[in-house]
Design an enzyme around this catalytic site. Structure first.
Site, mmCIF file in Angstrom:
data_model
loop_
_atom_site.group_PDB
_atom_site.id
_atom_site.type_symbol
_atom_site.label_atom_id
_atom_site.label_comp_id
_atom_site.label_asym_id
_atom_site.label_seq_id
_atom_site.Cartn_x
_atom_site.Cartn_y
_atom_site.Cartn_z
ATOM 1 N N LYS A 54 0.838 -1.206 0.000
ATOM 2 C CA LYS A 54 0.000 0.000 0.000
ATOM 3 C C LYS A 54 0.874 1.258 0.000
ATOM 4 C CE LYS A 54 -3.926 -2.268 2.112
ATOM 5 N NZ LYS A 54 -4.589 -2.714 3.345
ATOM 6 N N GLN A 98 -4.650 -1.238 9.553
ATOM 7 C CA GLN A 98 -4.588 -2.589 8.978
ATOM 8 C C GLN A 98 -5.190 -3.608 9.942
ATOM 9 O OE1 GLN A 98 -3.373 -3.342 5.776
ATOM 10 N NE2 GLN A 98 -4.268 -5.330 6.227
ATOM 11 N N ASP A 121 -11.138 3.249 3.979
ATOM 12 C CA ASP A 121 -11.533 1.837 3.936
ATOM 13 C C ASP A 121 -13.056 1.701 3.995
ATOM 14 O OD1 ASP A 121 -9.781 -0.182 3.502
ATOM 15 O OD2 ASP A 121 -9.244 -0.511 5.600
#
Ligand code: NDP
Length: 296
Positions: A54, A98, A121
């Site tokens: 990422k 994460q 997200d």
């Protein structure tokens, strides 16, 4: 019939290039780069790989990447303090924590604290509510990737029968909302669905997000359907193999003999997730800075 294989890798590369161009335009207009902060707690090897890729993709798209690596024994209060700091930081447009977090940390409390306008997200309750209410907001990356691939393949999705297998907050529910917003007739199936094969057989679009290797077979697929396989499952290693093969939730061999189009695993939905994360970071940056740009 042999299905057309949907090349998610190529589509994602094109999307990343478009985001990169638009990120440069954003920088020129806003006087700063769009920025993504990624928080990694602990040393889970798969999470480390995801966070590294990422960060790399963010820099390649011409955006600023802020990586925060914390030890596995980080206290909940310290993690919450970091999220609060990132919420207040003007250089940060997107925040990604994460998952999964190490045991002892409460994921829900941490995610809930993320500023919904930086929730790239799309996992906060407010982002889910905005999506369900048809309000502008940030949409989870993998579902958005599925929708982009289906639209690219089929064009207007109005009136199509879509069956989503799986009802997770991460994939099933948001992808169903996105398809509904595209005027599909949407069925959400799950582990308690009766006669799943029969339900799936009526779908023009199948989204499989189950986490069960090769569960959906060709006999379940309506001829000509578009099959989007979200699953990532590793089979046990065969003889002489160090690692087992990666497969989806769809049995590619039998389904591709019936479907009109199908995503492979790997190389289908997977590469779309990071590309959509970059897209979301750009969208968040534009909204926060009041900068307009091309629809992406
Ligand atoms: P979850 O485990 O959170 O959800 C799985 C869903 O599948 C649940 O709703 C469950 O139903 C349903 N389910 C389980 N067994 C059956 C069954 N036998 N029949 C019908 N439905 C069933 O998984 P996620 O949504 O997080 O992920 C799904 C898959 O997608 C996984 O393989 C994951 O690795 C992959 N994934 C891939 C990503 C990518 O970038 N390509 C990103 C995210 C996930 P119930 O609710 O009733 O328990």
């Amino acid at each position: 019939m042999t299905a057309a294989v949907i090349d998610g890798k190529a589509f994602a590369a094109g999307l990343r290039a478009r985001v990169g161009e638009q990120a440069r335009a954003f920088e020129a207009a806003a006087g700063r780069k769009a920025g993504l902060a990624v928080v990694l707690v602990g040393e889970d090897p798969a999470s480390q790989v995801y966070v590294r890729s990422k960060g790399k993709a963010t820099l390649e798209a011409g955006m600023a990447s802020f990586e925060h690596k914390l030890p596995a024994d980080t206290a909940q209060a310290d993690l919450l303090a970091l999220v609060a700091k990132l919420n207040a930081d003007d250089a940060v447009d997107g925040i990604l924590v994460q998952l999964p977090l190490p045991s002892g940390l409460d994921e829900k409390t941490v995610i809930d604290l993320i500023d919904p306008d930086k929730d790239v997200d799309g996992l906060t309750p407010l982002s889910a509510g905005r999506l369900a209410s048809g309000l502008p907001g940030l949409v989870p990356c993998t579902p958005l990737g599925c929708l982009m691939l289906a639209r690219d393949r089929l064009g207007d999705l109005t009136g199509k029968e879509a069956v989503v297998i799986g009802r997770s907050v991460l994939v099933g529910k948001p992808v169903a909302q996105l398809l509904l917003a595209e005027n599909c007739t949407v069925t959400i199936a799950h582990s308690r669905t009766r006669d799943l094969a029969q339900v799936v057989r009526r779908a023009d679009i199948v989204i499989a997000a189950v986490g069960r290797a090769e569960m959906v077979t060709g006999g379940w697929i309506k001829p000509g359907a578009c099959v989007i396989d979200v699953g990532i499952n590793r089979l046990p290693p065969g003889e002489g193999e160090a690692k087992g093969r990666l497969v989806g939730d769809v049995d590619f061999a039998s389904a591709s003999a019936v479907a009109g189009s199908i995503t492979p695993v790997p190389g289908g939905v997977g590469p779309m997730t990071i590309a959509c994360l970059l897209r979301n970071t750009l969208v968040a940056a534009r909204r926060r800075a009041g900068v307009r740009g091309e629809e992406i």
